[in-house]
Write a protein that holds these residues in place. Sequence first.
Motif, PDB file in Angstrom:
ATOM      1  N   LYS A 140       6.824  13.774 -21.914  1.00 13.04           N
ATOM      2  CA  LYS A 140       5.904  12.562 -21.352  1.00 13.04           C
ATOM      3  C   LYS A 140       4.980  12.360 -22.575  1.00 13.04           C
ATOM      4  CE  LYS A 140       5.840  14.666 -16.530  1.00 13.04           C
ATOM      5  NZ  LYS A 140       5.036  15.114 -15.565  1.00 13.04           N
ATOM      6  N   VAL A 141       4.833  11.087 -22.322  1.00 13.73           N
ATOM      7  CA  VAL A 141       3.766  10.145 -23.140  1.00 13.73           C
ATOM      8  C   VAL A 141       2.689  10.866 -23.506  1.00 13.73           C
ATOM      9  CG1 VAL A 141       3.258   8.157 -24.196  1.00 13.73           C
ATOM     10  CG2 VAL A 141       5.309   8.073 -23.057  1.00 13.73           C
ATOM     11  N   GLY A 142       2.304  11.183 -24.907  1.00 14.36           N
ATOM     12  CA  GLY A 142       1.020  11.935 -25.187  1.00 14.36           C
ATOM     13  C   GLY A 142       1.230  12.887 -26.400  1.00 14.36           C
ATOM     14  N   ALA A 143      -0.004  13.588 -26.475  1.00 17.69           N
ATOM     15  CA  ALA A 143       0.016  14.679 -27.640  1.00 17.69           C
ATOM     16  C   ALA A 143       1.141  15.553 -27.260  1.00 17.69           C
ATOM     17  CB  ALA A 143      -1.382  15.083 -27.672  1.00 17.69           C
ATOM     18  N   THR A 144       1.458  16.378 -28.236  1.00 15.86           N
ATOM     19  CA  THR A 144       2.474  17.624 -27.717  1.00 15.86           C
ATOM     20  C   THR A 144       1.814  18.479 -26.922  1.00 15.86           C
ATOM     21  OG1 THR A 144       3.444  17.112 -30.000  1.00 15.86           O
ATOM     22  CG2 THR A 144       3.784  19.271 -29.253  1.00 15.86           C
ATOM     23  N   LYS A 145       2.529  18.855 -26.067  1.00 18.73           N
ATOM     24  CA  LYS A 145       1.821  19.792 -25.034  1.00 18.73           C
ATOM     25  C   LYS A 145       2.858  21.237 -24.952  1.00 18.73           C
ATOM     26  CE  LYS A 145       1.017  20.269 -19.902  1.00 18.73           C
ATOM     27  NZ  LYS A 145       1.190  19.473 -18.771  1.00 18.73           N
ATOM     28  N   VAL A 146       2.022  22.422 -25.157  1.00 20.91           N
ATOM     29  CA  VAL A 146       2.741  23.548 -25.128  1.00 20.91           C
ATOM     30  C   VAL A 146       2.369  24.402 -23.926  1.00 20.91           C
ATOM     31  CG1 VAL A 146       2.840  25.882 -26.406  1.00 20.91           C
ATOM     32  CG2 VAL A 146       2.477  23.519 -27.731  1.00 20.91           C
ATOM     33  N   ASN A 147       3.447  24.813 -23.254  1.00 24.01           N
ATOM     34  CA  ASN A 147       3.285  25.685 -21.786  1.00 24.01           C
ATOM     35  C   ASN A 147       3.801  27.044 -22.084  1.00 24.01           C
ATOM     36  OD1 ASN A 147       1.569  23.905 -20.271  1.00 24.01           O
ATOM     37  ND2 ASN A 147       3.496  22.777 -19.580  1.00 24.01           N
ATOM     38  N   ASN A 220       6.675   9.563 -27.462  1.00 26.46           N
ATOM     39  CA  ASN A 220       5.786   8.244 -27.793  1.00 26.46           C
ATOM     40  C   ASN A 220       6.691   7.193 -27.665  1.00 26.46           C
ATOM     41  OD1 ASN A 220       7.855   8.280 -30.122  1.00 26.46           O
ATOM     42  ND2 ASN A 220       6.385   9.672 -31.335  1.00 26.46           N
ATOM     43  N   GLU A 221       6.437   5.940 -28.325  1.00 23.05           N
ATOM     44  CA  GLU A 221       7.005   4.901 -28.000  1.00 23.05           C
ATOM     45  C   GLU A 221       8.794   4.990 -28.519  1.00 23.05           C
ATOM     46  OE1 GLU A 221       4.977   4.317 -31.963  1.00 23.05           O
ATOM     47  OE2 GLU A 221       4.579   5.176 -29.692  1.00 23.05           O
ATOM     48  N   LYS A 222       9.066   5.798 -29.451  1.00 18.20           N
ATOM     49  CA  LYS A 222      10.447   6.031 -30.090  1.00 18.20           C
ATOM     50  C   LYS A 222      11.057   7.261 -29.494  1.00 18.20           C
ATOM     51  CE  LYS A 222       9.021   3.348 -34.302  1.00 18.20           C
ATOM     52  NZ  LYS A 222       8.970   3.682 -35.795  1.00 18.20           N
ATOM     53  N   VAL A 223      10.562   8.282 -29.340  1.00 16.16           N
ATOM     54  CA  VAL A 223      11.462   9.524 -28.989  1.00 16.16           C
ATOM     55  C   VAL A 223      10.769  10.277 -27.946  1.00 16.16           C
ATOM     56  CG1 VAL A 223      10.144  10.692 -30.874  1.00 16.16           C
ATOM     57  CG2 VAL A 223      12.410  11.360 -30.085  1.00 16.16           C
TER      58      VAL A 223
END
Length: 264
Positions: A140-147, A220-223
């Motif tokens: 999802k668009v936004g900062a890298t999320k680590v779960n 992001n807007e590209k990947v």
Amino acid sequence: INVVLKEDSETLEEVVVVGYGVQKKSVVTASIAKVSSDDLAAAAPVRMDNALKGLAAGVTVTSSSGQPGAAAQIRVRGIGTINNSDPLYIVDGMPIEGGLDYLNPNDIASIEVLKDAASGAVYGARAANGVILVTTKTGKVGATKVNYDFSYGWQNAWKKRDVLNASEYAMMINEGYMNAGLAPKYSDPYSYGEGTDWQDAVFNSNAPVMNHQLSVSGANEKVSYLFSAGYYTQDGIVGGNYGRSNYDRLTLRSCLLYTSDAAD
């Protein structure tokens, strides 16, 4: 003749895509059941097929055995054909043969079950036994999320059979012989004591269950990207602690999507 195609965007929360067209959700008569990722998280299934247990009306999920990791039999509105009544599985728009054993339930965003001819018409005769649409998670668009999720538990047999011990068994055999007019088989049945509790020998007490889930996602807007890894291990409660019925699964998944602008 020049034909110009214009883009026509639809909000999928208000319409339902049926075949090659769209309809308002309020007027759709086809039978469709949906299981969200929140429902799956609450159920915490070991396998994807077990994720549908009790969550979709008209879908019967029957376990083939009690062994950890055993495959389940899925039937949509009963048995539809004589030889093979398995539904058609579609994962991210692609038909999959041989079931969904390779899928990690934590990688599933939603499951939709098409239960009648109207909803599964676009898939033709292959949809005779129903269609199960699986959508996997993406970034999802936004900062890298680590779960990271971790769980650990134990399992035990719910109850044991009430059986005779060695001395009681010898006494019952003697009574049977005497009722038949024969001499007792055992001269001193009390000498055998309690004997061996074979149920304790067979059952694996406090069999552990452990689950590790790790995912890294973002966009992001590209990947858009998502990388996930999962390790699940479950010891069986039958067979003692000798690895007779244990189940281990390691899954790795990567999803990398480029937008049209990025591809250009």
